[in-house]
Design a protein around this motif. Sequence first.
Motif, PDB file in Angstrom:
ATOM      1  N   GLU A 273     -17.945  -7.820  -8.843  1.00 13.14           N
ATOM      2  CA  GLU A 273     -17.506  -6.425  -8.981  1.00 13.14           C
ATOM      3  C   GLU A 273     -18.658  -5.593  -9.524  1.00 13.14           C
ATOM      4  O   GLU A 273     -19.413  -6.058 -10.381  1.00 13.14           O
TER       5      GLU A 273
ATOM      6  N   GLY B 106      -4.084  -0.342  -9.071  1.00 10.48           N
ATOM      7  CA  GLY B 106      -4.824  -1.579  -9.295  1.00 10.48           C
ATOM      8  C   GLY B 106      -3.896  -2.705  -9.691  1.00 10.48           C
ATOM      9  O   GLY B 106      -2.693  -2.504  -9.909  1.00 10.48           O
ATOM     10  N   PRO B 107      -4.443  -3.928  -9.774  1.00  7.14           N
ATOM     11  CA  PRO B 107      -3.601  -5.094 -10.043  1.00  7.14           C
ATOM     12  C   PRO B 107      -3.414  -5.391 -11.527  1.00  7.14           C
ATOM     13  O   PRO B 107      -2.676  -6.312 -11.870  1.00  7.14           O
TER      14      PRO B 107
ATOM     15  N   ARG C 162      -7.898 -20.850 -20.429  1.00  8.48           N
ATOM     16  CA  ARG C 162      -8.859 -20.075 -19.635  1.00  8.48           C
ATOM     17  C   ARG C 162      -8.800 -18.617 -20.083  1.00  8.48           C
ATOM     18  O   ARG C 162      -7.780 -17.959 -19.947  1.00  8.48           O
TER      19      ARG C 162
ATOM     20  N   ARG D 135      -4.220  -9.838 -19.890  1.00  6.62           N
ATOM     21  CA  ARG D 135      -3.519 -10.849 -19.110  1.00  6.62           C
ATOM     22  C   ARG D 135      -3.615 -12.236 -19.743  1.00  6.62           C
ATOM     23  O   ARG D 135      -2.626 -12.975 -19.798  1.00  6.62           O
TER      24      ARG D 135
ATOM     25  N   SER E  75     -13.181 -10.314 -19.350  1.00  6.37           N
ATOM     26  CA  SER E  75     -12.852  -8.892 -19.251  1.00  6.37           C
ATOM     27  C   SER E  75     -11.365  -8.577 -19.180  1.00  6.37           C
ATOM     28  O   SER E  75     -10.988  -7.415 -19.052  1.00  6.37           O
ATOM     29  N   PHE E  76     -10.497  -9.578 -19.271  1.00  7.89           N
ATOM     30  CA  PHE E  76      -9.083  -9.260 -19.120  1.00  7.89           C
ATOM     31  C   PHE E  76      -8.242 -10.016 -20.155  1.00  7.89           C
ATOM     32  O   PHE E  76      -7.442 -10.879 -19.818  1.00  7.89           O
TER      33      PHE E  76
ATOM     34  N   GLY F   8       1.765   3.069  -2.453  1.00  2.00           N
ATOM     35  CA  GLY F   8       1.480   4.022  -3.522  1.00  2.00           C
ATOM     36  C   GLY F   8       2.565   3.971  -4.586  1.00  2.00           C
ATOM     37  O   GLY F   8       3.625   3.364  -4.399  1.00  2.00           O
TER      38      GLY F   8
ATOM     39  N   ASP G 266     -11.091   0.737  -8.097  1.00  2.00           N
ATOM     40  CA  ASP G 266      -9.953   0.938  -9.003  1.00  2.00           C
ATOM     41  C   ASP G 266     -10.028   2.298  -9.692  1.00  2.00           C
ATOM     42  O   ASP G 266     -10.937   3.100  -9.431  1.00  2.00           O
TER      43      ASP G 266
ATOM     44  N   ALA H 109       2.522  10.284  -0.351  1.00  2.00           N
ATOM     45  CA  ALA H 109       1.123   9.970  -0.636  1.00  2.00           C
ATOM     46  C   ALA H 109       0.290   9.799   0.637  1.00  2.00           C
ATOM     47  O   ALA H 109      -0.936   9.921   0.601  1.00  2.00           O
ATOM     48  N   TYR H 110       0.940   9.508   1.758  1.00  2.14           N
ATOM     49  CA  TYR H 110       0.226   9.418   3.035  1.00  2.14           C
ATOM     50  C   TYR H 110      -0.014  10.804   3.641  1.00  2.14           C
ATOM     51  O   TYR H 110      -0.684  10.937   4.649  1.00  2.14           O
TER      52      TYR H 110
ATOM     53  N   TYR I  44     -12.093  -2.836  -2.705  1.00  2.00           N
ATOM     54  CA  TYR I  44     -11.153  -2.019  -3.499  1.00  2.00           C
ATOM     55  C   TYR I  44     -11.917  -1.275  -4.583  1.00  2.00           C
ATOM     56  O   TYR I  44     -12.822  -1.830  -5.197  1.00  2.00           O
TER      57      TYR I  44
ATOM     58  N   TYR J  56     -10.793   3.150 -12.616  1.00  2.00           N
ATOM     59  CA  TYR J  56     -11.971   3.366 -13.448  1.00  2.00           C
ATOM     60  C   TYR J  56     -13.212   3.664 -12.591  1.00  2.00           C
ATOM     61  O   TYR J  56     -14.279   3.960 -13.119  1.00  2.00           O
TER      62      TYR J  56
ATOM     63  N   ASN K 281     -15.601 -10.590 -12.031  1.00  2.00           N
ATOM     64  CA  ASN K 281     -14.406  -9.969 -12.569  1.00  2.00           C
ATOM     65  C   ASN K 281     -13.326 -11.015 -12.884  1.00  2.00           C
ATOM     66  O   ASN K 281     -13.501 -12.210 -12.620  1.00  2.00           O
ATOM     67  N   SER K 282     -12.261 -10.546 -13.471  1.00  2.00           N
ATOM     68  CA  SER K 282     -11.234 -11.462 -13.991  1.00  2.00           C
ATOM     69  C   SER K 282     -10.471 -12.173 -12.883  1.00  2.00           C
ATOM     70  O   SER K 282      -9.668 -13.060 -13.157  1.00  2.00           O
ATOM     71  N   ASN K 283     -10.716 -11.781 -11.619  1.00  2.00           N
ATOM     72  CA  ASN K 283     -10.101 -12.488 -10.494  1.00  2.00           C
ATOM     73  C   ASN K 283     -11.101 -13.340  -9.711  1.00  2.00           C
ATOM     74  O   ASN K 283     -10.796 -13.799  -8.610  1.00  2.00           O
TER      75      ASN K 283
ATOM     76  N   MET L 134       0.947  -4.858  -7.294  1.00  2.00           N
ATOM     77  CA  MET L 134      -0.005  -3.795  -6.940  1.00  2.00           C
ATOM     78  C   MET L 134       0.661  -2.923  -5.888  1.00  2.00           C
ATOM     79  O   MET L 134       1.259  -3.424  -4.941  1.00  2.00           O
TER      80      MET L 134
ATOM     81  N   ASP M 172      -1.125  -0.114  -4.673  1.00  2.00           N
ATOM     82  CA  ASP M 172      -2.184   0.576  -3.912  1.00  2.00           C
ATOM     83  C   ASP M 172      -3.174  -0.420  -3.334  1.00  2.00           C
ATOM     84  O   ASP M 172      -4.390  -0.230  -3.392  1.00  2.00           O
TER      85      ASP M 172
ATOM     86  N   MET N 189     -14.626  -3.546  -6.441  1.00  2.00           N
ATOM     87  CA  MET N 189     -14.519  -4.978  -6.170  1.00  2.00           C
ATOM     88  C   MET N 189     -15.092  -5.288  -4.800  1.00  2.00           C
ATOM     89  O   MET N 189     -14.908  -4.530  -3.857  1.00  2.00           O
TER      90      MET N 189
ATOM     91  N   SER O 146     -10.720 -15.100 -19.565  1.00  5.05           N
ATOM     92  CA  SER O 146     -11.766 -14.337 -18.867  1.00  5.05           C
ATOM     93  C   SER O 146     -12.483 -13.437 -19.859  1.00  5.05           C
ATOM     94  O   SER O 146     -11.970 -13.119 -20.927  1.00  5.05           O
TER      95      SER O 146
ATOM     96  N   ASP P  92       0.834  -1.202   0.000  1.00  3.85           N
ATOM     97  CA  ASP P  92       0.000   0.000   0.000  1.00  3.85           C
ATOM     98  C   ASP P  92       0.874   1.259   0.000  1.00  3.85           C
ATOM     99  O   ASP P  92       0.446   2.307   0.463  1.00  3.85           O
TER     100      ASP P  92
END
Lengths: 240, 240, 240
Positions: free
Chosen positions: A218, B12-13, B116, B124, B120-121, A9, A166, C167-168, A164, A168, A212-214, A35, A37, A172, B118, A7
Amino acid sequence: MIASYTDFGTTGPYLGQMHAVIATQAPRVPRITLMADAPMFDPVSAGILLSYLCDNLPDQTLILAVVDPGVGGERRPLMIRGAKLQFVGPDNGLFVPVVRRYEDCLIEAIDWRPSRLSDSFHGRDLFAPVAAALATGKAVAGIPVEPRELAGYDSNHDSNRVIYIDAYGNAMTGIEADGLSDERTISVNGKALRYARTFSEVPAGQPFWYRNSNGLVEFAVNRGSVSRLLNLRPGMPVQF
Amino acid sequence: MIASYTDFGTTGPYLGQMHAVIATQAPRVPRITLMADAPMFDPVSAGILLSYLCDNLPDQTLILAVVDPGVGGERRPLMIRGAKLQFVGPDNGLFVPVVRRYEDCLIEAIDWRPSRLSDSFHGRDLFAPVAAALATGKAVAGIPVEPRELAGYDSNHDSNRVIYIDAYGNAMTGIEADGLSDERTISVNGKALRYARTFSEVPAGQPFWYRNSNGLVEFAVNRGSVSRLLNLRPGMPVQF
Amino acid sequence: MIASYTDFGTTGPYLGQMHAVIATQAPRVPRITLMADAPMFDPVSAGILLSYLCDNLPDQTLILAVVDPGVGGERRPLMIRGAKLQFVGPDNGLFVPVVRRYEDCLIEAIDWRPSRLSDSFHGRDLFAPVAAALATGKAVAGIPVEPRELAGYDSNHDSNRVIYIDAYGNAMTGIEADGLSDERTISVNGKALRYARTFSEVPAGQPFWYRNSNGLVEFAVNRGSVSRLLNLRPGMPVQF
């Protein structure tokens, strides 16, 4: 591969200083920022998200995960070896969702300290060198820990919430999407949303939920921000 | 080298998950993030900008370009081999400016799908593995596509507009700068701007146009934000 | 290892284009982004911060440092070899704090120019190729420069000020923390703050100063933004 999950940033020197250590101590190991953030100051949400991201990480990835609001206080540093993945980071609840989701993890408290350990940056001083050592096949001394001894293992991790938002504005949740019927409506902030398979199935401006893709539920709006539209924030409860 | 060019943002991831695939499947190929905030949801502007960035990319770079608002709908995945560079990404107009600007591109629709995929992604799940395969010299099955068969090939791509506003507030246009006289004034949002060679030639606070380092006309203010000063937004028309 | 230290921001193509050059010309040298939001347009603050970050960089790191508001004007490009580290970047004050803090630096003006040098992007066109050459052991022609000949060497660099806000919302100062007593109060924007060793020693919401992980005095609030609370901005003076 070493993947950082923090986290910190994307600004400031923190991510760079941590990566400088692993780039130097494990120069031939590929290195990515998974990631930067992760949910800030919130190891539980960050852990839920991480546990689902794991499904899409290549085998043999080592995740250097640092979401650590209590740095400087008392909490153990951990290294965890699962069937496919390894993890290094703090014992503050962050790894509980991973350990619950994946069985047969070998958990150890890291029994090594660097010659210089700052009070506030264990990511750089302790976790990164351990990650580099493990990724290059070196042994690091550890003390076995049972899953139930992890901080927060027995607390009720309610994952029926927004974890989370994102860039956009998509939101999530911590809700596993695989078992859910397409007929299900899911409610957040007083609004019941219907399912759509993809963004392009929905008129611009209309909110919906999708898998979502994970593998998580979402909320989204085609070409818009569902978080702005419905005034969503991390931590908000979700009913379904 | 594999260079990613996306509108995923730096948070984001998504960028990390895509890079995890290429770092694992092409571990010895250098990998950079060329740009993570390509004009969002706007393949045409993103494509114009990409076509000029190409002039300054080292030979043999493979660009993994994902600006893909219609993911989940019907559009072909493409791989393109030019004289110097290769490209992998969606057939939604993104590569039209590249193909128009560089001759002798070999264009193919990717005739391979992952086990596989997805909804929406595709960055990846589909584009990243193809990019890693091509960058490591592996063949990927493809079906030849003529340039004129590309989505949006015949549409009128008016590049006389603002295509990107950077973090300094400078506003890039899609206008090629090389042929323009220094005497030319260029107008945007009702304001006619004169040319200056560099920022340091202009008093602080005064807007001007200059030839940017990628060969495009760009509006700027010395030590200030031209976008704030003149209220510029991506897509705004430019007269000259 | 090559570490970039710039004020380019994390968005836009600039950082990516610069890294593309070093990834291609020095493909086997590990490469990190140390920081992409160094104090913008402010080589002095950026230089103070860099001089302290150096203490925690691995030996043999080459820092490609570009904070260069006067690009296009007259200023020399520099390469600097210290006992542990090397530096490449502009002669505009950025390296003065480094040269003052570390003795026995060998400073040279770069006596090489690329075949194509844009007016506004020396990071990509000049500094990156020199960095890649030095990191791969190639010689680059240079003209010796005495420390006192550096731009701004004799100016009074008052480091008793806020140099960076992260950022914090934490506010770093340019004040070395090691010699300071824990009893010392430090004042900023009319508010006198007491010392705490770590965030977790202080109640949520209360501002304090602490010794940060880079050896500098930093203002913070446990789980909050000290910059918002006390209305701090970069450049603000600090009394102690």
